[in-house]
Design a protein around this motif. Structure first.
Motif, PDB file in Angstrom:
ATOM      1  N   UNK A 145       0.839  -1.198   0.000  1.00 54.12           N
ATOM      2  CA  UNK A 145       0.000   0.000   0.000  1.00 54.12           C
ATOM      3  C   UNK A 145       0.877   1.253   0.000  1.00 54.12           C
ATOM      4  N   UNK A 146       1.915   1.243   0.841  1.00 53.96           N
ATOM      5  CA  UNK A 146       2.825   2.386   0.896  1.00 53.96           C
ATOM      6  C   UNK A 146       3.528   2.585  -0.446  1.00 53.96           C
ATOM      7  N   UNK A 147       3.975   1.488  -1.054  1.00 52.15           N
ATOM      8  CA  UNK A 147       4.666   1.586  -2.330  1.00 52.15           C
ATOM      9  C   UNK A 147       3.749   2.105  -3.429  1.00 52.15           C
ATOM     10  N   UNK A 148       2.517   1.651  -3.435  1.00 49.73           N
ATOM     11  CA  UNK A 148       1.577   2.105  -4.461  1.00 49.73           C
ATOM     12  C   UNK A 148       1.313   3.603  -4.342  1.00 49.73           C
ATOM     13  N   UNK A 149       1.212   4.096  -3.097  1.00 49.81           N
ATOM     14  CA  UNK A 149       0.984   5.522  -2.909  1.00 49.81           C
ATOM     15  C   UNK A 149       2.130   6.350  -3.470  1.00 49.81           C
ATOM     16  N   UNK A 177       9.104   6.754 -14.736  1.00 49.97           N
ATOM     17  CA  UNK A 177       8.532   6.315 -13.456  1.00 49.97           C
ATOM     18  C   UNK A 177       9.468   5.335 -12.775  1.00 49.97           C
ATOM     19  N   UNK A 178      10.026   4.414 -13.551  1.00 53.71           N
ATOM     20  CA  UNK A 178      10.979   3.450 -12.986  1.00 53.71           C
ATOM     21  C   UNK A 178      12.222   4.154 -12.443  1.00 53.71           C
ATOM     22  N   UNK A 179      12.743   5.117 -13.195  1.00 51.52           N
ATOM     23  CA  UNK A 179      13.936   5.838 -12.744  1.00 51.52           C
ATOM     24  C   UNK A 179      13.661   6.607 -11.454  1.00 51.52           C
ATOM     25  N   UNK A 180      12.521   7.271 -11.398  1.00 52.13           N
ATOM     26  CA  UNK A 180      12.152   7.995 -10.180  1.00 52.13           C
ATOM     27  C   UNK A 180      12.041   7.039  -8.999  1.00 52.13           C
ATOM     28  N   UNK A 181      11.469   5.868  -9.243  1.00 52.30           N
ATOM     29  CA  UNK A 181      11.339   4.862  -8.173  1.00 52.30           C
ATOM     30  C   UNK A 181      12.704   4.372  -7.708  1.00 52.30           C
ATOM     31  N   UNK A 182      13.583   4.081  -8.658  1.00 45.94           N
ATOM     32  CA  UNK A 182      14.912   3.579  -8.307  1.00 45.94           C
ATOM     33  C   UNK A 182      15.632   4.537  -7.366  1.00 45.94           C
ATOM     34  N   UNK A 183      15.474   5.830  -7.598  1.00 45.13           N
ATOM     35  CA  UNK A 183      16.206   6.816  -6.814  1.00 45.13           C
ATOM     36  C   UNK A 183      15.458   7.303  -5.573  1.00 45.13           C
ATOM     37  N   UNK A 184      14.119   7.245  -5.577  1.00 41.21           N
ATOM     38  CA  UNK A 184      13.341   7.914  -4.531  1.00 41.21           C
ATOM     39  C   UNK A 184      12.554   6.978  -3.620  1.00 41.21           C
ATOM     40  N   UNK A 185      12.583   5.673  -3.863  1.00 37.57           N
ATOM     41  CA  UNK A 185      11.865   4.766  -2.961  1.00 37.57           C
ATOM     42  C   UNK A 185      12.598   4.684  -1.622  1.00 37.57           C
ATOM     43  N   UNK A 186      11.918   4.156  -0.625  1.00 41.82           N
ATOM     44  CA  UNK A 186      12.509   4.067   0.715  1.00 41.82           C
ATOM     45  C   UNK A 186      13.798   3.246   0.714  1.00 41.82           C
ATOM     46  N   UNK A 187      13.805   2.147  -0.048  1.00 44.84           N
ATOM     47  CA  UNK A 187      14.990   1.293  -0.074  1.00 44.84           C
ATOM     48  C   UNK A 187      16.213   2.069  -0.554  1.00 44.84           C
TER      49      UNK A 187
END
Length: 218
Positions: A145-149, A177-187
């Motif tokens: 849920x957190x990741x989807x948000x 979107x993938x690039x933003x996720x790679x750099x900005x996700x919690x992990x």
């Protein structure tokens, strides 16, 4: 949290018949708030598995049965916390700001700073969620849920950049979107702060430079 618990204590010691229906509703809301706040503090400090329902009940000054009835036990409380973060009252303002920014670099800076602020607010809890998700399906669902948000906000950012015609060759909405996720996700934040020892200021400066090049080019 102490003010919430103290108010509950005062209300439960009113004379018989003093609690009107509105007051009972207020008491129920305060009880739920105290339980949720106690759960967040304990999950963050002790970890999901080390926290017992009895610990939450003691911190909120309620019976363990009330924790199950009001919060749905540990799993329900964790999901409540994550959903509350995903539906935070400032989320509509953040999304509106993403829609309104018209300069690509300004948009990247805004999204980078926003994820930094959210990481500061939620990293303690999300660190424990990531650790527990490996073993507990219910925790994995809360993590999803957190990741989807977050991914929804990043996808909106990518679409806005596409509408501005800002992408470098070879980048489309899905890749952005993938690039933003790679750099900005919690992990990714955990790697920079926990593993590499970067400060959040260092991280933010690097992200602005790196994402600008990755998405927009020179």
């Amino acid at each position: 949290m102490s003010s919430v618990v103290d108010k509950i204590h005062v209300m439960t010691n009113e004379p018989d018949g003093a609690a009107a229906p509105g007051r009972r509703s207020e008491y129920a809301q305060l009880t739920r708030q105290a339980i949720v706040e106690a759960a967040r503090e304990l999950f963050t400090r002790k970890g999901y598995f080390a926290t017992k329902v009895e610990d939450i009940a003691k911190a909120a000054r309620v019976a363990p049965a009330t924790v199950y009835a009001v919060g749905g036990g540990k799993n329900g409380l964790l999901r409540t916390l994550i959903e509350a973060g995903a539906k935070d009252e400032n989320i509509p303002q953040i999304l509106a700001r993403i829609e309104s920014i018209t300069e690509p670099r300004d948009l990247i800076r805004f999204v980078v700073h926003t994820t930094r602020v959210k990481f500061e607010e939620w990293s303690g809890l999300m660190r424990q969620v990531a650790a527990a998700a490996v073993q507990e399906p219910g925790v994995r669902e809360s993590e999803r849920i957190a990741h989807e948000g977050l991914r929804g906000g990043l996808a909106l950012t990518a679409r806005r950049l596409m509408e501005m015609g800002a992408f470098r060759p070879g980048v489309d909405v899905d890749r952005a979107t993938d690039l933003l996720w790679i750099y900005l996700c919690n992990a990714a934040y955990f790697i920079r702060t926990d593993d590499l020892g970067w400060s959040l200021d260092q991280s933010e400066t690097w992200l602005n430079e790196t994402l600008t090049f990755a998405l927009l080019g020179s």
